[in-house]
Design an enzyme around this catalytic site. Structure first.
Site, mmCIF file in Angstrom:
data_model
loop_
_atom_site.group_PDB
_atom_site.id
_atom_site.type_symbol
_atom_site.label_atom_id
_atom_site.label_comp_id
_atom_site.label_asym_id
_atom_site.label_seq_id
_atom_site.Cartn_x
_atom_site.Cartn_y
_atom_site.Cartn_z
ATOM 1 C CE LYS A 1 54.511 -6.135 -35.031
ATOM 2 N NZ LYS A 1 53.233 -6.588 -35.859
ATOM 3 C CG ASN A 2 51.024 -6.134 -32.828
ATOM 4 O OD1 ASN A 2 51.844 -5.667 -33.625
ATOM 5 N ND2 ASN A 2 51.232 -7.440 -32.125
ATOM 6 C CB CYS B 1 49.765 -13.408 -43.501
ATOM 7 S SG CYS B 1 50.739 -13.364 -42.130
ATOM 8 N NE ARG C 1 47.120 -12.599 -39.888
ATOM 9 C CZ ARG C 1 48.171 -11.863 -39.514
ATOM 10 N NH1 ARG C 1 49.280 -11.781 -40.012
ATOM 11 N NH2 ARG C 1 47.892 -11.163 -38.234
ATOM 12 C CG ASP D 1 52.188 -12.395 -31.828
ATOM 13 O OD1 ASP D 1 52.101 -11.077 -31.854
ATOM 14 O OD2 ASP D 1 51.781 -12.951 -32.831
ATOM 15 N NE ARG E 1 55.614 -6.069 -41.835
ATOM 16 C CZ ARG E 1 54.634 -6.987 -41.791
ATOM 17 N NH1 ARG E 1 54.484 -7.846 -42.486
ATOM 18 N NH2 ARG E 1 53.605 -6.452 -40.796
HETATM 19 C C1 EPZ Z 1 47.259 -9.295 -34.229
HETATM 20 O O1 EPZ Z 1 46.637 -9.663 -35.564
HETATM 21 C C2 EPZ Z 1 48.522 -9.256 -34.199
HETATM 22 N N1 EPZ Z 1 48.932 -8.067 -35.282
HETATM 23 C C3 EPZ Z 1 49.236 -10.401 -34.713
HETATM 24 O O2 EPZ Z 1 50.771 -10.223 -34.332
HETATM 25 C C4 EPZ Z 1 48.775 -11.411 -33.407
HETATM 26 O O3 EPZ Z 1 49.520 -12.656 -33.712
HETATM 27 C C5 EPZ Z 1 47.274 -11.569 -33.452
HETATM 28 O O4 EPZ Z 1 46.707 -10.519 -33.282
HETATM 29 C C6 EPZ Z 1 46.831 -12.407 -32.532
HETATM 30 O O5 EPZ Z 1 47.257 -12.095 -31.262
HETATM 31 C C7 EPZ Z 1 48.552 -6.986 -35.068
HETATM 32 O O6 EPZ Z 1 48.211 -6.424 -33.901
HETATM 33 C C8 EPZ Z 1 49.010 -5.794 -35.841
HETATM 34 P P1 EPZ Z 1 43.419 -11.863 -35.221
HETATM 35 P P2 EPZ Z 1 45.519 -10.043 -36.212
HETATM 36 O O7 EPZ Z 1 42.402 -11.078 -35.956
HETATM 37 O O8 EPZ Z 1 44.543 -8.904 -35.561
HETATM 38 C C9 EPZ Z 1 40.853 -15.116 -37.220
HETATM 39 C C10 EPZ Z 1 52.850 -9.971 -34.789
HETATM 40 O O9 EPZ Z 1 53.881 -10.983 -35.081
HETATM 41 N N2 EPZ Z 1 40.176 -14.204 -37.613
HETATM 42 O O10 EPZ Z 1 43.278 -11.586 -33.651
HETATM 43 O O11 EPZ Z 1 45.551 -10.147 -37.667
HETATM 44 C C11 EPZ Z 1 42.318 -15.260 -37.495
HETATM 45 O O12 EPZ Z 1 42.413 -16.048 -38.892
HETATM 46 C C12 EPZ Z 1 51.731 -10.192 -35.356
HETATM 47 O O13 EPZ Z 1 53.198 -9.020 -34.271
HETATM 48 C C13 EPZ Z 1 38.898 -14.374 -38.197
HETATM 49 O O14 EPZ Z 1 38.601 -15.497 -38.466
HETATM 50 O O15 EPZ Z 1 45.040 -11.303 -35.556
HETATM 51 C C14 EPZ Z 1 43.208 -15.798 -36.526
HETATM 52 O O16 EPZ Z 1 43.000 -17.225 -36.757
HETATM 53 C C15 EPZ Z 1 51.500 -11.354 -36.097
HETATM 54 N N3 EPZ Z 1 38.119 -13.409 -38.775
HETATM 55 C C16 EPZ Z 1 42.270 -15.378 -35.152
HETATM 56 O O17 EPZ Z 1 41.151 -15.048 -35.719
HETATM 57 C C17 EPZ Z 1 38.608 -12.144 -38.595
HETATM 58 O O18 EPZ Z 1 37.866 -11.279 -39.331
HETATM 59 C C18 EPZ Z 1 43.125 -14.529 -34.585
HETATM 60 O O19 EPZ Z 1 43.246 -13.408 -35.362
HETATM 61 C C19 EPZ Z 1 39.619 -12.062 -38.001
HETATM 62 C C20 EPZ Z 1 40.401 -12.829 -37.487
#
Ligand code: EPZ
Length: 419
Positions: free
Chosen positions: A22-23, A117, A122, A305, A397
């Site tokens: 998916k990701n 979310c 996020r 995840d 989803r």
């Molecule tokens: C991706 O989300 C995945 N989704 C998530 O999978 C996964 O849990 C996550 O990466 C972590 O591995 C997709 O790829 C579509 P991040 P993403 O940006 O990119 C903080 C699932 O279940 N952050 O790596 O949104 C954020 O708040 C989903 O398939 C900032 O502070 O996650 C978090 O604490 C859920 N500022 C941490 O970084 C930013 O600009 C990691 O978030 C961006 C992120």
């Protein structure tokens, strides 16, 4: 809304085949709009996020041809709009990848702010910081992100937080920027490598994906290609955890074992009897689970995840287990639901303390996100009696026909459609 009805206890047995990631897919489809000629994507998972993204790219003007069960061809030449509609974007967070992709195609994009979310805040500040560093102007008003740039120019960007989304979005924005971009402190997930391989197949010049520094030399244009999405390591991990939790015997096929090394290592600590093959993992049982401590981290650490998926089996262990969630601030919403089933779990800040040795009993519970939902399904398989899992629109989803896959290995899950 639809819900699942599960009657425990169940022991899972048989074979299950993992779908495409998916990701990876949710980034590859928006990225396809940066090409001048058709793009074919194979091994796409049949999940609602993909169906929504196909609607979105068609809304923007692309033609999409379905080539059979898991393959589509996208014709990007007719894409005419850089504005994505709220009603589609609000269905999935990953629609923020249209920022990077439409910025590259049109030098501008207007995308509704991604929805809230249940994993906690996020923010997308790192995405915005990177776009601005590349020379884009970013305005956020009326719930929309408006971004534009006469010319994107390569630069050095250090991510304050290791972010999958920001790493991908900045790769998309940098591939045709003038000069060289160096992204530092980036995410190293296998999906990042998959997406970079796809972009390079379109003619991009990206090196270093999978390490903490990615170098991108801007190219003039991108052309269409054909790409096979990698297997979904989180879906595979879900079925591996389900098999282990029910002391089952399940062969999980279409797996890249290297992507799950942190998980299989922890499962051996837990007492799971498993064998790892070239493209499969065979779970042979877990008759006496041991208490363990797990900490989630960005890849190659234990994936956030799969955090929820570890909890049900921990309720069977003889002793106290501790889960520490280091990636998201609010990713324990499934704890209250498991406690309704008799679990003895205490949340203390970023940690959840799980007391083992207590049997679960069936109850009505609610999925708050797709991974929490999957954990509740596993808990329902372990519990005595009937469990009804609502909120399964979250699960649909990101998991392809989850109850059909589970039922092929003996789960007996019923999908009840709510009139
Ligand atoms: C991706 O989300 C995945 N989704 C998530 O999978 C996964 O849990 C996550 O990466 C972590 O591995 C997709 O790829 C579509 P991040 P993403 O940006 O990119 C903080 C699932 O279940 N952050 O790596 O949104 C954020 O708040 C989903 O398939 C900032 O502070 O996650 C978090 O604490 C859920 N500022 C941490 O970084 C930013 O600009 C990691 O978030 C961006 C992120």
């Amino acid at each position: 809304m639809d819900h699942f009805v599960i009657n425990g206890t169940v022991t899972l047995e048989g074979e299950v085949v993992t779908s495409g990631a998916k990701n990876s897919s949710v980034a590859i489809l928006p990225a396809a709009l940066m090409a001048d000629t058709p793009v074919t994507v194979e091994n796409l998972p049949h999940i609602d996020d993909i169906f929504t993204l196909i609607e979105l790219i068609q809304y923007l003007g692309a033609e999409v041809k379905t080539n059979g069960s898991r393959s589509i061809t996208i014709y990007p030449e007719k894409v005419h709009s850089w504005k994505a509609p709220y009603e589609l974007v609000s269905k999935l967070r990953a629609s923020y990848y249209f920022l990077g992709s439409l910025l590259t195609r049109f030098k501008r994009a207007v995308i509704p702010l991604p929805g809230g979310c249940p994993l906690g805040p996020r923010p997308i500040d790192q995405h915005i910081k990177g776009f601005q560093a590349l020379g884009a102007r970013v305005d956020i008003q009326h719930g929309f992100i408006q971004i534009e740039a006469e010319q994107l120019t390569g630069t050095q960007i250090y991510l304050d937080v290791v972010s999958v989304g920001a790493t991908v979005n900045l790769m998309l924005a940098a591939v045709t920027a003038r000069g060289k971009t160096v992204l530092e402190n980036v995410a190293k997930e296998p999906e990042i490598v998959d997406i970079a391989n796809f972009l390079n197949a379109m003619g991009a010049d990206i090196v270093g994906a999978g390490t903490d520094e990615i170098k991108i030399c801007g190219v003039k244009k991108l052309q269409g290609t054909a790409h096979m999405v990698i297997p979904d390591r989180i879906e595979a991990g879900t079925f591996i955890m389900a098999a282990a939790s029910t002391n089952g015997n399940v062969l999980v096929k279409e797996v890249i074992p290297k992507h799950l090394e942190s998980v299989t290592a922890k499962l051996k600590e837990l007492g799971v009897d498993l064998e790892v093959g070239e493209d499969w993992i065979h779970v042979k049982g877990c008759s006496c689970p041991q208490p363990i401590n797990i900490k989630t981290f960005p890849y190659p650490g234990l994936p956030t995840d799969l955090q929820a998926l570890f909890m049900p089996i921990m309720t069977r262990a003889r002793g106290t287990s501790v889960i520490t969630e280091n990636v998201f601030e609010g990713r324990f919403k499934h704890v209250d639901e498991l406690k309704r089933m008799g679990a003895n779990i205490r949340v203390d800040g970023r940690s959840a303390i799980v007391e083992g040795g207590c049997g679960l009993t069936g109850a009505p519970v609610k999925a708050t996100d797709l991974r929490a939902g999957a954990a509740l399904i596993i808990a329902g398989l372990l519990a005595e009696g009937e469990t009804a899992v609502s909120g399964i629109e979250h699960i649909d989803r990101g998991y392809e026909k989850i109850e059909e896959k589970f039922n092929r290995i003996g789960a007996g899950i019923k999908r009840v459609r709510q009139e």
